[in-house]
Design a protein around this motif. Structure first.
Motif, PDB file in Angstrom:
ATOM      1  N   ARG A   1       0.803  -1.222   0.000  1.00 23.72           N
ATOM      2  CA  ARG A   1       0.000   0.000   0.000  1.00 23.72           C
ATOM      3  C   ARG A   1       0.838   1.275   0.000  1.00 23.72           C
ATOM      4  N   ASP A   2       2.135   1.157   0.204  1.00 24.23           N
ATOM      5  CA  ASP A   2       3.018   2.324   0.177  1.00 24.23           C
ATOM      6  C   ASP A   2       3.607   2.569  -1.212  1.00 24.23           C
ATOM      7  N   LEU A   3       3.205   1.771  -2.174  1.00 24.56           N
ATOM      8  CA  LEU A   3       3.676   1.925  -3.552  1.00 24.56           C
ATOM      9  C   LEU A   3       2.694   2.853  -4.277  1.00 24.56           C
ATOM     10  N   VAL A   4       2.975   4.151  -4.240  1.00 21.36           N
ATOM     11  CA  VAL A   4       2.002   5.158  -4.666  1.00 21.36           C
ATOM     12  C   VAL A   4       2.328   5.682  -6.063  1.00 21.36           C
ATOM     13  N   VAL A   5       1.338   5.588  -6.949  1.00 17.76           N
ATOM     14  CA  VAL A   5       1.483   6.094  -8.318  1.00 17.76           C
ATOM     15  C   VAL A   5       0.195   6.798  -8.730  1.00 17.76           C
ATOM     16  N   GLY A   6       0.319   8.013  -9.249  1.00 15.56           N
ATOM     17  CA  GLY A   6      -0.823   8.697  -9.840  1.00 15.56           C
ATOM     18  C   GLY A   6      -1.045   8.186 -11.250  1.00 15.56           C
ATOM     19  N   ILE A   7      -2.306   8.001 -11.622  1.00 13.77           N
ATOM     20  CA  ILE A   7      -2.640   7.529 -12.968  1.00 13.77           C
ATOM     21  C   ILE A   7      -3.760   8.399 -13.540  1.00 13.77           C
ATOM     22  N   SER A   8      -3.711   8.619 -14.838  1.00 11.83           N
ATOM     23  CA  SER A   8      -4.690   9.479 -15.483  1.00 11.83           C
ATOM     24  C   SER A   8      -6.072   8.837 -15.496  1.00 11.83           C
ATOM     25  N   ALA A   9      -7.090   9.672 -15.293  1.00 12.68           N
ATOM     26  CA  ALA A   9      -8.478   9.195 -15.345  1.00 12.68           C
ATOM     27  C   ALA A   9      -9.035   9.221 -16.761  1.00 12.68           C
ATOM     28  N   ARG A  10      -8.172   9.358 -17.760  1.00 14.39           N
ATOM     29  CA  ARG A  10      -8.667   9.448 -19.136  1.00 14.39           C
ATOM     30  C   ARG A  10      -9.410   8.207 -19.640  1.00 14.39           C
ATOM     31  N   PRO A  11      -9.211   6.980 -19.063  1.00 15.31           N
ATOM     32  CA  PRO A  11     -10.037   5.856 -19.521  1.00 15.31           C
ATOM     33  C   PRO A  11     -11.530   6.099 -19.349  1.00 15.31           C
ATOM     34  N   PHE A  12     -11.891   7.043 -18.470  1.00 21.25           N
ATOM     35  CA  PHE A  12     -13.306   7.302 -18.207  1.00 21.25           C
ATOM     36  C   PHE A  12     -13.824   8.516 -18.970  1.00 21.25           C
ATOM     37  N   ASP A  13     -13.044   9.020 -19.916  1.00 22.62           N
ATOM     38  CA  ASP A  13     -13.468  10.194 -20.684  1.00 22.62           C
ATOM     39  C   ASP A  13     -14.689   9.901 -21.544  1.00 22.62           C
ATOM     40  N   THR A  14     -14.785   8.668 -22.066  1.00 25.26           N
ATOM     41  CA  THR A  14     -15.922   8.294 -22.919  1.00 25.26           C
ATOM     42  C   THR A  14     -16.449   6.931 -22.500  1.00 25.26           C
ATOM     43  N   TRP A  15     -17.751   6.735 -22.650  1.00 21.90           N
ATOM     44  CA  TRP A  15     -18.343   5.437 -22.339  1.00 21.90           C
ATOM     45  C   TRP A  15     -17.825   4.333 -23.262  1.00 21.90           C
ATOM     46  N   PRO A  16     -17.724   4.588 -24.587  1.00 22.23           N
ATOM     47  CA  PRO A  16     -17.205   3.521 -25.453  1.00 22.23           C
ATOM     48  C   PRO A  16     -15.809   3.051 -25.051  1.00 22.23           C
ATOM     49  N   GLY A  17     -14.941   4.008 -24.678  1.00 21.34           N
ATOM     50  CA  GLY A  17     -13.598   3.630 -24.262  1.00 21.34           C
ATOM     51  C   GLY A  17     -13.596   2.814 -22.989  1.00 21.34           C
ATOM     52  N   PHE A  18     -14.426   3.216 -22.033  1.00 19.60           N
ATOM     53  CA  PHE A  18     -14.513   2.473 -20.777  1.00 19.60           C
ATOM     54  C   PHE A  18     -15.086   1.072 -20.997  1.00 19.60           C
ATOM     55  N   LEU A  19     -16.156   0.980 -21.782  1.00 18.91           N
ATOM     56  CA  LEU A  19     -16.777  -0.325 -22.025  1.00 18.91           C
ATOM     57  C   LEU A  19     -15.853  -1.256 -22.794  1.00 18.91           C
ATOM     58  N   ARG A  20     -15.009  -0.683 -23.662  1.00 16.21           N
ATOM     59  CA  ARG A  20     -14.047  -1.505 -24.377  1.00 16.21           C
ATOM     60  C   ARG A  20     -13.081  -2.176 -23.404  1.00 16.21           C
ATOM     61  N   ARG A  21     -12.659  -1.437 -22.379  1.00 16.61           N
ATOM     62  CA  ARG A  21     -11.762  -2.010 -21.376  1.00 16.61           C
ATOM     63  C   ARG A  21     -12.442  -3.122 -20.587  1.00 16.61           C
ATOM     64  N   VAL A  22     -13.715  -2.914 -20.251  1.00 19.05           N
ATOM     65  CA  VAL A  22     -14.446  -3.938 -19.492  1.00 19.05           C
ATOM     66  C   VAL A  22     -14.619  -5.200 -20.335  1.00 19.05           C
ATOM     67  N   ARG A  23     -15.017  -5.024 -21.605  1.00 20.93           N
ATOM     68  CA  ARG A  23     -15.162  -6.189 -22.484  1.00 20.93           C
ATOM     69  C   ARG A  23     -13.843  -6.930 -22.640  1.00 20.93           C
ATOM     70  N   MET A  24     -12.762  -6.169 -22.744  1.00 23.35           N
ATOM     71  CA  MET A  24     -11.438  -6.778 -22.883  1.00 23.35           C
ATOM     72  C   MET A  24     -11.077  -7.586 -21.648  1.00 23.35           C
ATOM     73  N   ALA A  25     -11.498  -7.129 -20.471  1.00 22.76           N
ATOM     74  CA  ALA A  25     -11.223  -7.857 -19.230  1.00 22.76           C
ATOM     75  C   ALA A  25     -11.901  -9.225 -19.241  1.00 22.76           C
ATOM     76  N   PHE A  26     -13.168  -9.274 -19.639  1.00 21.57           N
ATOM     77  CA  PHE A  26     -13.869 -10.560 -19.666  1.00 21.57           C
ATOM     78  C   PHE A  26     -13.329 -11.455 -20.774  1.00 21.57           C
ATOM     79  N   HIS A  27     -12.933 -10.851 -21.895  1.00 22.92           N
ATOM     80  CA  HIS A  27     -12.296 -11.625 -22.964  1.00 22.92           C
ATOM     81  C   HIS A  27     -10.986 -12.226 -22.473  1.00 22.92           C
ATOM     82  N   THR A  28     -10.194 -11.438 -21.729  1.00 19.03           N
ATOM     83  CA  THR A  28      -8.936 -11.935 -21.180  1.00 19.03           C
ATOM     84  C   THR A  28      -9.178 -13.122 -20.257  1.00 19.03           C
ATOM     85  N   LEU A  29     -10.177 -13.010 -19.380  1.00 22.34           N
ATOM     86  CA  LEU A  29     -10.491 -14.111 -18.473  1.00 22.34           C
ATOM     87  C   LEU A  29     -10.879 -15.371 -19.234  1.00 22.34           C
ATOM     88  N   ALA A  30     -11.641 -15.211 -20.323  1.00 26.05           N
ATOM     89  CA  ALA A  30     -12.051 -16.375 -21.113  1.00 26.05           C
ATOM     90  C   ALA A  30     -10.850 -17.061 -21.754  1.00 26.05           C
TER      91      ALA A  30
END
Length: 249
Positions: free
Chosen positions: A194-223
């Motif tokens: 928990r002491d390994l601190v890194v700031g990351i950009s919130a740009r994945p949430f700029d658009t719904w299509p971009g965010f949903l693409r990441r979610v779909r990719m996660a389930f595809h990866t699991l499959a």
């Protein structure tokens, strides 16, 4: 003393990369190598990388996994630390990573979540607590250990030499961090620090299509991973394994 390489894949992210390299320059523990993997950029990514003291590795195959693995292959240090071009590590990030990797239990991977910057406070809260919090909770249950977060982790190089022909390194359609976490060999472990601190950009949430693409990719990866190493077999084989140890320890 151990040596550490920072590996940063980048595709047309010169502006973010410049900020990331400035943050690296402020580290209380300087890296021994900085490797920026240019994933076919048409902007000034390569020039910014060299100006910031990085070695540039060209990887024409598009995708985070092909780019990251090319950087890992190119590194010669004992530990491989991973950031994204839009990551902003805290000043003590690399020192903390080294401290935890050097600890007596010699973890294979050290990782943590991230702190979002940019966008609005509600989006940042949801990203941290629902998106990343859900990833660590759900995948932790599946794996039986913390997952790896691609924007903030360190990996032993000798472990990578065992893993690079096991993971799906050539596939751009998979989340590299989840693939790495799933395909860890029996006995290899992941520690969340928990002491390994890194700031990351919130740009994945700029658009719904971009965010949903990441979610779909996660389930595809699991499959894909379930077919490659079924969960029940993975759990049985890892449960019966002796702890993995770095060479020379």
């Amino acid at each position: 003393m151990s040596t550490i390489a920072i590996v940063i894949p980048s595709l047309n992210d010169a502006e973010f990369l410049e900020r990331c390299l400035r943050a690296i320059a402020l580290q209380t523990r300087a890296p021994d190598e900085i490797i920026v993997v240019d994933n076919g950029s048409t902007d000034t990514t390569a020039e910014v990388a060299r100006a910031g003291g990085a070695r540039v590795v060209d990887e024409p195959r598009r995708g985070i996994w092909p780019a990251s693995s090319a950087g890992f292959d190119a590194a010669t240090s004992d530990y491989l630390a991973r950031l994204d071009a839009d990551s902003l590590p805290a000043q003590g990030w690399l020192a903390e990573l080294e401290r935890r990797m050097d600890a007596e239990d010699s973890p294979t991977v050290v990782t943590d979540s991230g702190v979002f910057y940019g966008n609005g406070p509600i989006v940042r809260w949801l990203g941290t607590n629902v998106y990343l919090g859900g990833y660590f909770w759900f995948c932790g249950l599946l794996l039986g250990h913390p997952p790896v977060f691609g924007s903030n982790f360190g990996l032993r190089r000798d472990a990578w030499l065992e893993l690079r022909d096991v993971v799906h390194r050539d596939r751009a359609d998979l989340h590299d961090d989840l693939d790495l976490a799933w395909m860890l060999r029996p006995g290899m472990d992941v520690v969340r620090d928990r002491d390994l601190v890194v700031g990351i950009s919130a740009r994945p949430f700029d658009t719904w299509p971009g965010f949903l693409r990441r979610v779909r990719m996660a389930f595809h990866t699991l499959a894909v991973l379930q077919r490659a190493w079924p969960l029940h077999r993975r759990a049985r084989e890892r449960r019966g394994a002796a702890p993995w140890r770095a060479s020379g320890r």
